[in-house]
Design an enzyme around this catalytic site. Structure first.
Site, PDB file in Angstrom:
ATOM      1  N   GLU A 265      17.819 -68.350  54.277  1.00 19.78           N
ATOM      2  CA  GLU A 265      18.989 -68.356  53.417  1.00 19.78           C
ATOM      3  C   GLU A 265      20.224 -68.456  54.296  1.00 19.78           C
ATOM      4  O   GLU A 265      20.329 -67.743  55.292  1.00 19.78           O
ATOM      5  CB  GLU A 265      19.002 -67.020  52.657  1.00 19.78           C
ATOM      6  CG  GLU A 265      19.595 -67.053  51.309  1.00 19.78           C
ATOM      7  CD  GLU A 265      18.680 -67.668  50.255  1.00 19.78           C
ATOM      8  OE1 GLU A 265      17.475 -67.875  50.508  1.00 19.78           O
ATOM      9  OE2 GLU A 265      19.195 -67.960  49.161  1.00 19.78           O
TER      10      GLU A 265
ATOM     11  N   LYS B  46      17.156 -59.876  47.871  1.00 18.09           N
ATOM     12  CA  LYS B  46      17.355 -61.287  47.568  1.00 18.09           C
ATOM     13  C   LYS B  46      18.832 -61.606  47.775  1.00 18.09           C
ATOM     14  O   LYS B  46      19.680 -61.205  46.995  1.00 18.09           O
ATOM     15  CB  LYS B  46      16.942 -61.563  46.121  1.00 18.09           C
ATOM     16  CG  LYS B  46      16.883 -63.011  45.774  1.00 18.09           C
ATOM     17  CD  LYS B  46      16.257 -63.207  44.403  1.00 18.09           C
ATOM     18  CE  LYS B  46      16.146 -64.679  44.089  1.00 18.09           C
ATOM     19  NZ  LYS B  46      17.433 -65.393  44.162  1.00 18.09           N
TER      20      LYS B  46
ATOM     21  N   ASP C 192      22.084 -96.516  75.679  1.00 16.25           N
ATOM     22  CA  ASP C 192      21.315 -95.299  75.919  1.00 16.25           C
ATOM     23  C   ASP C 192      21.394 -94.875  77.375  1.00 16.25           C
ATOM     24  O   ASP C 192      21.490 -93.689  77.684  1.00 16.25           O
ATOM     25  CB  ASP C 192      19.849 -95.501  75.509  1.00 16.25           C
ATOM     26  CG  ASP C 192      19.711 -95.474  73.989  1.00 16.25           C
ATOM     27  OD1 ASP C 192      20.700 -95.082  73.328  1.00 16.25           O
ATOM     28  OD2 ASP C 192      18.648 -95.847  73.476  1.00 16.25           O
TER      29      ASP C 192
ATOM     30  N   CYS D 170      58.336 -63.518  25.311  1.00 15.43           N
ATOM     31  CA  CYS D 170      59.672 -62.950  25.244  1.00 15.43           C
ATOM     32  C   CYS D 170      60.642 -64.070  25.619  1.00 15.43           C
ATOM     33  O   CYS D 170      60.540 -64.634  26.700  1.00 15.43           O
ATOM     34  CB  CYS D 170      59.803 -61.778  26.222  1.00 15.43           C
ATOM     35  SG  CYS D 170      61.517 -61.300  26.500  1.00 15.43           S
TER      36      CYS D 170
ATOM     37  N   SER E 203       9.954 -72.577  44.502  1.00 12.18           N
ATOM     38  CA  SER E 203      10.907 -71.577  44.022  1.00 12.18           C
ATOM     39  C   SER E 203      10.086 -70.348  43.636  1.00 12.18           C
ATOM     40  O   SER E 203       8.871 -70.367  43.719  1.00 12.18           O
ATOM     41  CB  SER E 203      11.692 -72.113  42.833  1.00 12.18           C
ATOM     42  OG  SER E 203      10.810 -72.628  41.881  1.00 12.18           O
ATOM     43  N   LEU E 204      10.776 -69.304  43.233  1.00 16.84           N
ATOM     44  CA  LEU E 204      10.067 -68.082  42.866  1.00 16.84           C
ATOM     45  C   LEU E 204      10.154 -67.862  41.367  1.00 16.84           C
ATOM     46  O   LEU E 204      11.152 -68.192  40.737  1.00 16.84           O
ATOM     47  CB  LEU E 204      10.690 -66.874  43.574  1.00 16.84           C
ATOM     48  CG  LEU E 204      10.500 -66.775  45.088  1.00 16.84           C
ATOM     49  CD1 LEU E 204      11.209 -65.541  45.619  1.00 16.84           C
ATOM     50  CD2 LEU E 204       9.026 -66.741  45.459  1.00 16.84           C
TER      51      LEU E 204
ATOM     52  N   ASP F 242      22.899 -91.386  78.723  1.00 18.59           N
ATOM     53  CA  ASP F 242      22.096 -90.462  79.522  1.00 18.59           C
ATOM     54  C   ASP F 242      22.798 -90.086  80.819  1.00 18.59           C
ATOM     55  O   ASP F 242      22.728 -88.938  81.261  1.00 18.59           O
ATOM     56  CB  ASP F 242      20.726 -91.074  79.829  1.00 18.59           C
ATOM     57  CG  ASP F 242      19.864 -91.126  78.571  1.00 18.59           C
ATOM     58  OD1 ASP F 242      20.199 -90.404  77.609  1.00 18.59           O
ATOM     59  OD2 ASP F 242      18.884 -91.888  78.553  1.00 18.59           O
TER      60      ASP F 242
ATOM     61  N   LYS G   8       6.769 -59.470  47.616  1.00 19.02           N
ATOM     62  CA  LYS G   8       5.696 -60.358  48.052  1.00 19.02           C
ATOM     63  C   LYS G   8       4.429 -59.550  48.287  1.00 19.02           C
ATOM     64  O   LYS G   8       4.499 -58.374  48.636  1.00 19.02           O
ATOM     65  CB  LYS G   8       6.077 -61.041  49.378  1.00 19.02           C
ATOM     66  CG  LYS G   8       7.253 -61.997  49.280  1.00 19.02           C
ATOM     67  CD  LYS G   8       7.701 -62.452  50.670  1.00 19.02           C
ATOM     68  CE  LYS G   8       8.857 -63.442  50.556  1.00 19.02           C
ATOM     69  NZ  LYS G   8       9.535 -63.646  51.848  1.00 19.02           N
TER      70      LYS G   8
HETATM   71 ZN    ZN Z   1      61.569 -59.172  27.388  1.00 22.85          ZN
END
Ligand code: ZN
Length: 725
Positions: free
Chosen positions: A181, A123, A42, A461, A91-92, A46, A324
């Site tokens: 968020e 939100k 330490d 094809c 949560s909501l 420092d 809210k």
């Molecule tokens: Zn073709």
């Protein structure tokens, strides 16, 4: 000590010492955090930290985001350790319709005996986090977790610019817990997905997933790995991964929308949630710019409707509106249920679904011959873009959806990216609608279509070599980002080259010359009288990029050759295992199947490929034109390249190069290409429209060169650009 002016550029010896200190301290922090060893006592730690502070005090120009002085904590931290939130994160509850929202509003109004003021905010589709500030400094940032305990991602969060490491202003509380968020703006999200495509990695379904991925990267592990890789041939790769991880984090944004524990008298005095936002903003915390207080429920609905319509104008992804009760005393009165506050609710927008008319169902032939029906619709706007076509995957899918040609249909964007036909609006039918019938002949070459083997849902094809559709798609695919990354070889260019007859097939690709391109109108300047024809910019770009593409690694060529089932992941494994196209050509089915991650299906397809004359012809023609099919182990050469050990930053655009192309060209010479200028940078290449990086390089005294110097570097003239090399 002699006094120095505070803005002066430090002598090299000081910059070097600064870098040493930064590296040393960061390393010690990391090792301490990982608890595998404490490399410094330490006291020693420092002492180093103090020396760093003194240097930065003397030369503030040295202070960059890399410096440990700019990040939280010191000799500590436990990444991804569990961390208990000081107050639980609820949560909501959700409302999916106006009537559900109205029911909520009536419930709380009855309970409060008056209609409250509402605070409406967008939100954001991001990742909920909890940040704790002590004495104004960020102490921890954690994911929401189960609401009581989250993961400590502080070490990652300090790399996110919009997360303040320190609060500013007056009356900063000793303790402050905020909720918010972490998210990507849509433009950044798109860029990330473009990069994923280029690297052959899976796309993120939405910005939230991408943000979660970034925030939970083990940057610490990568740093430790780099430590261990030092001096080995892996070093450049590990450094690159680390840089990519850091870059991902730096693109994240942070918005605060709530608070938990605190000891702030200022906040205690606040009367409303919106007032709290003002205080938080004064302390430098990023709060939403889209919050609005409304006095009536009708106004709340207006707000919701407005942003439902203008969703695409918001720079980040939103999935609804949070409503809210604004008054904090009202919030206390309403309280919480066991899982959610009674005073807030999330109104969720429905996924955007629109109606349009299905004009026709046509089929397209892909590069492997697969014939896919797709919907041709009256153009309609959905989730921000105008859509007129959508894939229907296969004939079984068409009947499963039950759509008829002429139907009015429901359409949405799956994951907001790919348009998807949901089904018919049956009540709109007139009786004139007709069912889709899958064609039996290829619409482009007339070959009889058939499933490759019995029971396949897809029909194909069989005219692989000569079908114009398959040829065009293969040629276009060669230029795609996951293959040879030749921007100049887009869909229109590929089409033009084939239609004009300049290319008979992909074997001719690397034999293209300016002279040959003159026969293809797409690449010719509209010329005036008396002037001889010349190729246009698109032609020049294509030729330059083709020339560069010759040096691409083997795995990219394997992708470019459209070998069935061989995508980037398999191609990398195969090229690593065999190292050259010759060895691969000789490989037996058994040898191929033994490669980790290469199943029998891929092995068979490769053996098949090298068993076909016209495909072998492509390889030998490309080789004659100078394609190196470079060894997958080329990274060894890179380490020994002339610029090995140098860190180079490219800013602005270099004529004749894409951004990636320029970086790759430098990296191929052994240099590490970095996205940001620091005292570690050896050279900054300043192209057109360069931004602040050029200025920063000048400030730091880093060597600078221009586009001409860049070309000199590529041509081997390192001396004149980097005399000290
Ligand atoms: Zn073709």
């Amino acid at each position: 000590m002699i006094a120095t002016p505070r803005d002066s550029t430090p002598p090299n010896s000081i910059s070097q010492r600064w870098q040493e200190l930064v590296d040393h301290i960061n390393r010690a922090r990391m090792q301490y955090a990982l608890q595998d060893s404490q490399t410094l006592s330490d006291a020693d730690y420092d002492a180093l930290f103090r020396e760093l502070l003194e240097l930065e005090d003397q030369y503030p120009i040295l202070v960059t985001g890399d410096s440990p002085t700019q990040s939280v904590g010191g000799h500590r931290s436990e990444l991804f350790e569990p961390v208990a939130h000081l107050e639980p994160m609820y949560s909501l509850d959700n409302a999916f319709s106006e009537s559900e929202l109205k029911a909520w509003s009536e419930r709380i109004s009855a309970s409060l005996e008056q209609e409250p003021q509402y605070l409406c905010e967008l939100k954001i589709d991001g990742l909920a986090v909890d940040a704790v500030y002590r004495d104004g400094k960020l102490e921890t940032l954690a994911t929401r977790g189960d609401g009581a305990t989250g993961e400590d991602v502080t070490l990652n969060a300090i790399l996110i610019a919009s997360v303040p490491k320190k609060l500013k202003g007056t009356n900063v509380p000793e303790l402050l817990e905020v909720r918010g968020e972490v998210f990507y703006p849509l433009a950044v999200f798109d860029a990330i997905n473009a990069e994923q495509t280029k690297m052959g990695k899976p796309l993120f379904a939405n910005p939230r997933n991408a943000a979660a991925g970034a925030l939970r990267q083990r940057v610490d592990k990568r740093e430790r790995e780099l430590e261990q890789a030092q001096g080995s041939k892996r070093e450049a790769k590990v450094a690159q991964d680390l840089e990519a991880a850091v870059l991902r984090l730096s693109g994240l944004e942070f918005t605060v929308h709530g608070f938990g524990a605190h000891d702030s008298t200022v906040l205690t005095k606040a009367r409303s949630h919106s007032e709290v936002y003002e205080r938080l903003a004064e302390w430098g915390l990023p709060v939403t710019s889209h919050a609005k207080v409304h006095a009536s429920f009708a106004k709340v609905i207006e707000f919701i409707d407005y942003f439902n319509e203008h969703r695409v104008e918001v720079v980040f992804d939103i999935d609804g509106v949070v409503v809210k009760v604004n008054d904090l005393a009202n919030q206390v009165e309403l309280g919480f249920t066991s899982r959610a506050p009674r005073w807030a609710i999330a109104f969720k927008y429905p996924p955007e679904i629109v109606r349009t008319r299905l004009i026709d169902i046509q089929v397209s032939v892909g590069r492997t011959g697969r014939v896919t029906p797709y919907a041709v619709m009256e153009p309609v706007r959905v989730a921000g873009t105008t859509v007129s076509m959508a894939t229907l995957h296969n004939p079984f899918e068409v009947s499963r959806k039950g759509v008829l040609i002429g139907d009015t249909i429901y359409l949405r964007k799956a994951g907001e990216i790919i348009p998807e036909v949901l089904g018919p609006v049956v009540e709109e039918r007139t009786g004139n609608e007709i069912p889709f019938v899958m064609p039996v002949f290829c619409p482009e070459c007339g070959s009889a279509l058939a499933p490759e083997s019995e029971g396949d849902k897809d029909i194909r094809c069989p005219n692989v070599q000569g079908c114009p559709a398959q040829l065009r798609e293969r040629l276009f695919h060669i230029g795609s980002r996951g293959a040879l990354d030749i921007e100049g070889l887009g869909e229109k260019a590929a089409q033009a080259l084939l239609v004009s007859g300049v290319l008979a097939n992909e074997a001719d690709l690397f034999d293209l010359t300016a002279d040959k391109l003159l026969d293809c109108e797409f690449f010719v300047n509209a010329h005036q009288e008396h002037e001889s024809a010349s190729i246009n910019k698109a032609g020049e770009v294509l030729l330059a990029q083709l020339d560069q593409a010759k040096e691409q690694p083997l795995w990219r060529f394997l992708v470019a050759l459209s070998i069935r089932h061989v995508g980037p992941t398999a191609a990398k494994k195969i090229s690593h295992a065999f190292g050259s196209v010759e060895c691969l050509q000789e490989a037996t089915l058994e040898q191929l199947s033994n490669v980790d991650g290469v199943g029998e299906r891929i092995a068979e397809s490769i053996v098949d490929f090298f068993d076909t004359d016209w495909r072998l012809d492509i390889i030998s023609r490309w080789r004659r034109a100078g394609v190196s099919f470079a060894d997958a182990r080329k990274d060894i050469d890179v380490l020994l390249g002339p610029l090995a050990g140098m860190t180079i930053v490219i800013t602005g655009s270099i004529p004749g190069f894409t951004r990636d192309g320029a970086q790759d060209a430098i990296a191929a010479l052994g240099a590490t290409v970095s996205g940001s200028v620091s005292p570690k940078t050896d050279l900054v290449v300043v192209g057109d429209k360069a931004g602040s990086k050029a200025e920063k390089a000048q400030k730091l005294g880093v060597a600078i060169t221009d586009a001409a110097g860049f070309h000199k570097l590529l041509n081997g003239d390192h001396q004149s650009v980097l005399p000290n090399l």
